[in-house]
Write a protein that holds these residues in place. Sequence first.
Motif, PDB file in Angstrom:
ATOM      1  N   GLY A  43      52.351 -45.370 -43.829  1.00 25.54           N
ATOM      2  CA  GLY A  43      52.978 -44.122 -44.225  1.00 25.54           C
ATOM      3  C   GLY A  43      53.259 -43.963 -45.706  1.00 25.54           C
ATOM      4  N   THR A  44      52.998 -44.978 -46.503  1.00 22.73           N
ATOM      5  CA  THR A  44      53.240 -44.867 -47.940  1.00 22.73           C
ATOM      6  C   THR A  44      52.161 -43.983 -48.587  1.00 22.73           C
ATOM      7  OG1 THR A  44      51.919 -46.822 -48.444  1.00 22.73           O
ATOM      8  CG2 THR A  44      54.279 -47.156 -48.026  1.00 22.73           C
ATOM      9  N   PRO A  45      52.449 -43.437 -49.781  1.00 20.25           N
ATOM     10  CA  PRO A  45      51.429 -42.618 -50.464  1.00 20.25           C
ATOM     11  C   PRO A  45      50.125 -43.362 -50.699  1.00 20.25           C
ATOM     12  CG  PRO A  45      53.578 -42.277 -51.474  1.00 20.25           C
ATOM     13  CD  PRO A  45      53.754 -43.392 -50.489  1.00 20.25           C
ATOM     14  N   LEU A  46      50.203 -44.655 -51.030  1.00 26.00           N
ATOM     15  CA  LEU A  46      48.986 -45.417 -51.269  1.00 26.00           C
ATOM     16  C   LEU A  46      48.161 -45.523 -49.991  1.00 26.00           C
ATOM     17  CD1 LEU A  46      47.145 -47.139 -53.039  1.00 26.00           C
ATOM     18  CD2 LEU A  46      48.588 -49.123 -52.510  1.00 26.00           C
ATOM     19  N   VAL A  47      48.788 -45.811 -48.882  1.00 28.32           N
ATOM     20  CA  VAL A  47      48.059 -45.931 -47.614  1.00 28.32           C
ATOM     21  C   VAL A  47      47.468 -44.587 -47.198  1.00 28.32           C
ATOM     22  CG1 VAL A  47      48.344 -46.373 -45.147  1.00 28.32           C
ATOM     23  CG2 VAL A  47      49.285 -47.975 -46.813  1.00 28.32           C
ATOM     24  N   THR A  48      48.214 -43.513 -47.431  1.00 29.93           N
ATOM     25  CA  THR A  48      47.685 -42.180 -47.125  1.00 29.93           C
ATOM     26  C   THR A  48      46.421 -41.909 -47.927  1.00 29.93           C
ATOM     27  OG1 THR A  48      49.881 -41.322 -46.590  1.00 29.93           O
ATOM     28  CG2 THR A  48      48.183 -39.716 -47.151  1.00 29.93           C
ATOM     29  N   ARG A  49      46.453 -42.250 -49.196  1.00 29.89           N
ATOM     30  CA  ARG A  49      45.282 -42.052 -50.048  1.00 29.89           C
ATOM     31  C   ARG A  49      44.129 -42.939 -49.594  1.00 29.89           C
ATOM     32  NH1 ARG A  49      41.517 -39.473 -52.209  1.00 29.89           N
ATOM     33  NH2 ARG A  49      40.824 -40.050 -54.304  1.00 29.89           N
ATOM     34  N   LEU A  50      44.407 -44.205 -49.304  1.00 30.62           N
ATOM     35  CA  LEU A  50      43.356 -45.116 -48.857  1.00 30.62           C
ATOM     36  C   LEU A  50      42.735 -44.642 -47.549  1.00 30.62           C
ATOM     37  CD1 LEU A  50      44.951 -48.600 -49.641  1.00 30.62           C
ATOM     38  CD2 LEU A  50      43.096 -47.474 -50.889  1.00 30.62           C
ATOM     39  N   GLY A  51      43.542 -44.005 -46.703  1.00 26.31           N
ATOM     40  CA  GLY A  51      43.039 -43.502 -45.432  1.00 26.31           C
ATOM     41  C   GLY A  51      41.962 -42.448 -45.595  1.00 26.31           C
ATOM     42  N   GLU A  52      41.898 -41.819 -46.756  1.00 25.43           N
ATOM     43  CA  GLU A  52      40.856 -40.840 -47.046  1.00 25.43           C
ATOM     44  C   GLU A  52      39.579 -41.495 -47.554  1.00 25.43           C
ATOM     45  OE1 GLU A  52      42.737 -38.502 -50.005  1.00 25.43           O
ATOM     46  OE2 GLU A  52      44.192 -37.591 -48.634  1.00 25.43           O
ATOM     47  N   LEU A  53      39.635 -42.811 -47.831  1.00 29.24           N
ATOM     48  CA  LEU A  53      38.539 -43.487 -48.518  1.00 29.24           C
ATOM     49  C   LEU A  53      37.912 -44.622 -47.717  1.00 29.24           C
ATOM     50  CD1 LEU A  53      40.390 -43.715 -51.950  1.00 29.24           C
ATOM     51  CD2 LEU A  53      38.532 -42.123 -51.391  1.00 29.24           C
ATOM     52  N   ILE A  54      38.730 -45.352 -46.941  1.00 32.18           N
ATOM     53  CA  ILE A  54      38.240 -46.476 -46.150  1.00 32.18           C
ATOM     54  C   ILE A  54      38.814 -46.373 -44.742  1.00 32.18           C
ATOM     55  CG2 ILE A  54      37.907 -47.984 -48.153  1.00 32.18           C
ATOM     56  CD1 ILE A  54      40.558 -49.332 -47.528  1.00 32.18           C
ATOM     57  N   THR A  55      38.345 -47.235 -43.834  1.00 31.87           N
ATOM     58  CA  THR A  55      38.745 -47.136 -42.437  1.00 31.87           C
ATOM     59  C   THR A  55      40.096 -47.793 -42.180  1.00 31.87           C
ATOM     60  OG1 THR A  55      37.723 -49.215 -41.753  1.00 31.87           O
ATOM     61  CG2 THR A  55      36.298 -47.267 -41.831  1.00 31.87           C
ATOM     62  N   GLU A  56      40.674 -47.478 -41.052  1.00 26.23           N
ATOM     63  CA  GLU A  56      41.957 -48.085 -40.677  1.00 26.23           C
ATOM     64  C   GLU A  56      41.813 -49.588 -40.504  1.00 26.23           C
ATOM     65  OE1 GLU A  56      45.709 -48.773 -40.183  1.00 26.23           O
ATOM     66  OE2 GLU A  56      44.963 -46.739 -40.621  1.00 26.23           O
ATOM     67  N   ALA A  57      40.672 -50.026 -39.952  1.00 23.84           N
ATOM     68  CA  ALA A  57      40.446 -51.468 -39.807  1.00 23.84           C
ATOM     69  C   ALA A  57      40.391 -52.148 -41.171  1.00 23.84           C
ATOM     70  CB  ALA A  57      39.153 -51.723 -39.037  1.00 23.84           C
ATOM     71  N   GLU A  58      39.793 -51.481 -42.144  1.00 25.60           N
ATOM     72  CA  GLU A  58      39.721 -52.048 -43.485  1.00 25.60           C
ATOM     73  C   GLU A  58      41.096 -52.075 -44.149  1.00 25.60           C
ATOM     74  OE1 GLU A  58      35.111 -50.830 -44.591  1.00 25.60           O
ATOM     75  OE2 GLU A  58      36.737 -49.371 -44.874  1.00 25.60           O
ATOM     76  N   ILE A  59      41.909 -51.060 -43.880  1.00 29.45           N
ATOM     77  CA  ILE A  59      43.275 -51.050 -44.420  1.00 29.45           C
ATOM     78  C   ILE A  59      44.091 -52.181 -43.804  1.00 29.45           C
ATOM     79  CG2 ILE A  59      45.438 -49.744 -44.521  1.00 29.45           C
ATOM     80  CD1 ILE A  59      43.741 -47.191 -44.694  1.00 29.45           C
ATOM     81  N   GLU A  60      43.944 -52.392 -42.505  1.00 26.61           N
ATOM     82  CA  GLU A  60      44.678 -53.470 -41.841  1.00 26.61           C
ATOM     83  C   GLU A  60      44.235 -54.827 -42.380  1.00 26.61           C
ATOM     84  OE1 GLU A  60      47.637 -54.999 -39.814  1.00 26.61           O
ATOM     85  OE2 GLU A  60      47.212 -52.840 -39.937  1.00 26.61           O
ATOM     86  N   ALA A  61      42.934 -55.001 -42.612  1.00 24.41           N
ATOM     87  CA  ALA A  61      42.442 -56.251 -43.187  1.00 24.41           C
ATOM     88  C   ALA A  61      42.962 -56.435 -44.612  1.00 24.41           C
ATOM     89  CB  ALA A  61      40.916 -56.266 -43.173  1.00 24.41           C
ATOM     90  N   LEU A  62      43.069 -55.344 -45.356  1.00 22.29           N
ATOM     91  CA  LEU A  62      43.643 -55.384 -46.702  1.00 22.29           C
ATOM     92  C   LEU A  62      45.080 -55.888 -46.644  1.00 22.29           C
ATOM     93  CD1 LEU A  62      43.783 -54.605 -49.748  1.00 22.29           C
ATOM     94  CD2 LEU A  62      44.261 -52.244 -48.992  1.00 22.29           C
ATOM     95  N   ARG A  63      45.855 -55.374 -45.710  1.00 18.23           N
ATOM     96  CA  ARG A  63      47.241 -55.853 -45.537  1.00 18.23           C
ATOM     97  C   ARG A  63      47.247 -57.356 -45.232  1.00 18.23           C
ATOM     98  NH1 ARG A  63      48.039 -51.047 -42.019  1.00 18.23           N
ATOM     99  NH2 ARG A  63      49.158 -49.466 -43.232  1.00 18.23           N
ATOM    100  N   GLY A  64      46.291 -57.784 -44.398  1.00 17.93           N
ATOM    101  CA  GLY A  64      46.238 -59.193 -44.033  1.00 17.93           C
ATOM    102  C   GLY A  64      45.929 -60.086 -45.221  1.00 17.93           C
ATOM    103  N   ARG A  65      45.019 -59.643 -46.094  1.00 18.02           N
ATOM    104  CA  ARG A  65      44.690 -60.450 -47.284  1.00 18.02           C
ATOM    105  C   ARG A  65      45.885 -60.550 -48.227  1.00 18.02           C
ATOM    106  NH1 ARG A  65      39.973 -57.484 -46.606  1.00 18.02           N
ATOM    107  NH2 ARG A  65      40.544 -56.017 -48.248  1.00 18.02           N
TER     108      ARG A  65
END
Length: 304
Positions: free
Chosen positions: A257-279
């Motif tokens: 829900g943060t602005p950065l995650v909202t922006r990333l959601g327009e550019l990469i997939t949710e699975a990629e965002i979750e993997a980013l959090r994991g790294r």
Amino acid sequence: MPAPERIPSRSLTGPELVGLLTEGELTVLGQIRGASNAVLYCTVARDGEEAPCVYKPVAGEQPLWDFPDGTLAGREVAAYEISEATGWGLVPPTVLRDGPYGEGMCQLWIDASHDDADGENDENDENDKNDADGENDADGGAGGPRLLALVEDEEPGEGWKAVARAEVGEGRTALLVHADDARLRRLAVLDAVINNGDRKGGHLLPAQDGRLYGIDHGVTFNADDKLRTLLWGWAGEPLTAEAVEVVERLGAQLAPGTPLVTRLGELITEAEIEALRGRVAGLRATGRHPEPSGEWPSIPWPPV
């Protein structure tokens, strides 16, 4: 290819550059040869301001079997967003916009110290007697130290970090090294965060003002571990205090829900965002630079 003669008439701030890249009129000057995808050299102009830039239309992208989702352009812009979130400014201003050949990535052209668009510097430094092959060196900027080199010694020497041994022809090998440089170390952390699968020497752009930029981030953010880089010199070493602080801040910025995650959601997939959090969580937990997995080549090819 030379930069356009006209440049911004004043020093633009980051947000102003982003606005210029996003809303300015793109004029294609030519194509940068040698790239596997379409890379167009352009100017972008608005309200009397003009700057050189690179435009990579999505229509000119070649499909990648191991990156089936999203686009190279989207991942390039996502890399810029993460770079800005770190506060290090390691990626030139980059936006996703429409252009003469459809939607694509538009990035500010960096007037680097290299001799060509691929970042290769063919000048040999005759004063460096340890240099085994000067063609693989990267100049560190105007008057600055080189960033990459091949040396004939077994150890990297003071001020250098060892990466791997490399074939240099005629049965000879040399040690590939990179500078023990704070700018490179920040870039190594950024690459670990974005899972950069292609950090080559030619993707390092030392600017005339002493800053260092990384470019070509189309193969990043994969949900699987794809880290391939020339910047392994700090592998396994503790992160700097600065990097620890940056990683902690990124962890908070990547909360749902943060602005950065909202922006990333327009550019990469949710699975990629979750993997980013994991790294990021992994870096926070270990407090160390990652090490090669050993499951695949850890250095991209070709390395330059």
